[in-house]
Design a protein around this motif. Structure first.
Motif, PDB file in Angstrom:
ATOM      1  N   LEU A 236       0.820  -1.204   0.000  1.00  0.00           N
ATOM      2  CA  LEU A 236       0.000   0.000   0.000  1.00  0.00           C
ATOM      3  C   LEU A 236       0.859   1.261   0.000  1.00  0.00           C
ATOM      4  O   LEU A 236       1.990   1.250   0.478  1.00  0.00           O
ATOM      5  N   THR A 237       0.289   2.336  -0.501  1.00  0.00           N
ATOM      6  CA  THR A 237       0.977   3.628  -0.497  1.00  0.00           C
ATOM      7  C   THR A 237       1.116   4.124   0.939  1.00  0.00           C
ATOM      8  O   THR A 237       0.373   3.691   1.829  1.00  0.00           O
ATOM      9  N   TRP A 238       2.010   5.066   1.176  1.00  0.00           N
ATOM     10  CA  TRP A 238       2.192   5.584   2.534  1.00  0.00           C
ATOM     11  C   TRP A 238       0.931   6.278   3.034  1.00  0.00           C
ATOM     12  O   TRP A 238       0.629   6.248   4.224  1.00  0.00           O
ATOM     13  N   GLN A 239       0.152   6.869   2.108  1.00  0.00           N
ATOM     14  CA  GLN A 239      -1.092   7.523   2.516  1.00  0.00           C
ATOM     15  C   GLN A 239      -2.098   6.506   3.060  1.00  0.00           C
ATOM     16  O   GLN A 239      -2.748   6.737   4.084  1.00  0.00           O
ATOM     17  N   ARG A 240      -2.197   5.372   2.374  1.00  0.00           N
ATOM     18  CA  ARG A 240      -3.101   4.322   2.844  1.00  0.00           C
ATOM     19  C   ARG A 240      -2.605   3.750   4.172  1.00  0.00           C
ATOM     20  O   ARG A 240      -3.410   3.470   5.070  1.00  0.00           O
ATOM     21  N   TRP A 241      -1.294   3.578   4.306  1.00  0.00           N
ATOM     22  CA  TRP A 241      -0.706   3.124   5.575  1.00  0.00           C
ATOM     23  C   TRP A 241      -1.073   4.084   6.705  1.00  0.00           C
ATOM     24  O   TRP A 241      -1.415   3.654   7.813  1.00  0.00           O
ATOM     25  N   LEU A 242      -0.987   5.359   6.421  1.00  0.00           N
ATOM     26  CA  LEU A 242      -1.268   6.356   7.446  1.00  0.00           C
ATOM     27  C   LEU A 242      -2.698   6.217   7.977  1.00  0.00           C
ATOM     28  O   LEU A 242      -2.922   6.204   9.191  1.00  0.00           O
ATOM     29  N   PHE A 243      -3.661   6.080   7.078  1.00  0.00           N
ATOM     30  CA  PHE A 243      -5.050   5.920   7.512  1.00  0.00           C
ATOM     31  C   PHE A 243      -5.224   4.645   8.343  1.00  0.00           C
ATOM     32  O   PHE A 243      -5.917   4.652   9.367  1.00  0.00           O
ATOM     33  N   LEU A 244      -4.606   3.557   7.904  1.00  0.00           N
ATOM     34  CA  LEU A 244      -4.711   2.313   8.660  1.00  0.00           C
ATOM     35  C   LEU A 244      -4.097   2.445  10.050  1.00  0.00           C
ATOM     36  O   LEU A 244      -4.688   2.007  11.045  1.00  0.00           O
ATOM     37  N   LEU A 245      -2.913   3.039  10.121  1.00  0.00           N
ATOM     38  CA  LEU A 245      -2.243   3.166  11.413  1.00  0.00           C
ATOM     39  C   LEU A 245      -2.991   4.091  12.367  1.00  0.00           C
ATOM     40  O   LEU A 245      -3.052   3.825  13.579  1.00  0.00           O
TER      41      LEU A 245
END
Length: 124
Positions: free
Chosen positions: A46-55
């Motif tokens: 996943l992109t870092w943006q998607r990672w951010l939302f998940l985290l």
């Protein structure tokens, strides 16, 4: 009261997380779910943006569960007998966990929908 060292405060926090993991079934469920989501995110790159939302969603759920545990422990300590206000405090704290868990579920659907659809499309 003696000043606690900065490092000691991390130890106390880790003890609190450990207590919740050992004693709270829902905390263990959320921890396992977090590992599954993080593993899926890594496998799908996943992109870092998607990672951010998940985290953010994972952190919110885990923090809410920790606060819920703290409320339950304190309520049980000060009100060992059933009381309507004790029930209200526990139910409200549990409601906060439910709200964050629903948020996390919606975030997961939004974050994973396109990558999973693309992965499934590439499998045919």
């Amino acid at each position: 009261m003696a000043k606690r060292s900065f490092l000691a405060s991390f130890s106390y926090a880790a003890e609190g997380i450990g207590y919740a993991l050992k004693t709270q079934r829902n905390m263990r469920f959320h921890a396992v779910a977090a590992v599954v989501v993080i593993t899926a995110a890594a496998l799908l790159q996943l992109t870092w943006q998607r990672w951010l939302f998940l985290l953010v969603a994972i952190t919110m759920v885990m923090a809410a569960e920790l606060l819920n545990t703290a409320v339950e422990v304190v309520v049980d300590m000060v009100s060992p007998e059933p009381h309507p206000m004790a029930k209200a405090a526990k139910d409200t704290a549990a409601g906060a966990v439910l709200l964050t868990a629903i948020f996390a579920f919606v975030v997961a659907i939004i974050v994973f929908y396109q990558p999973v659809a693309a992965w499934l499309g590439s499998q045919h």
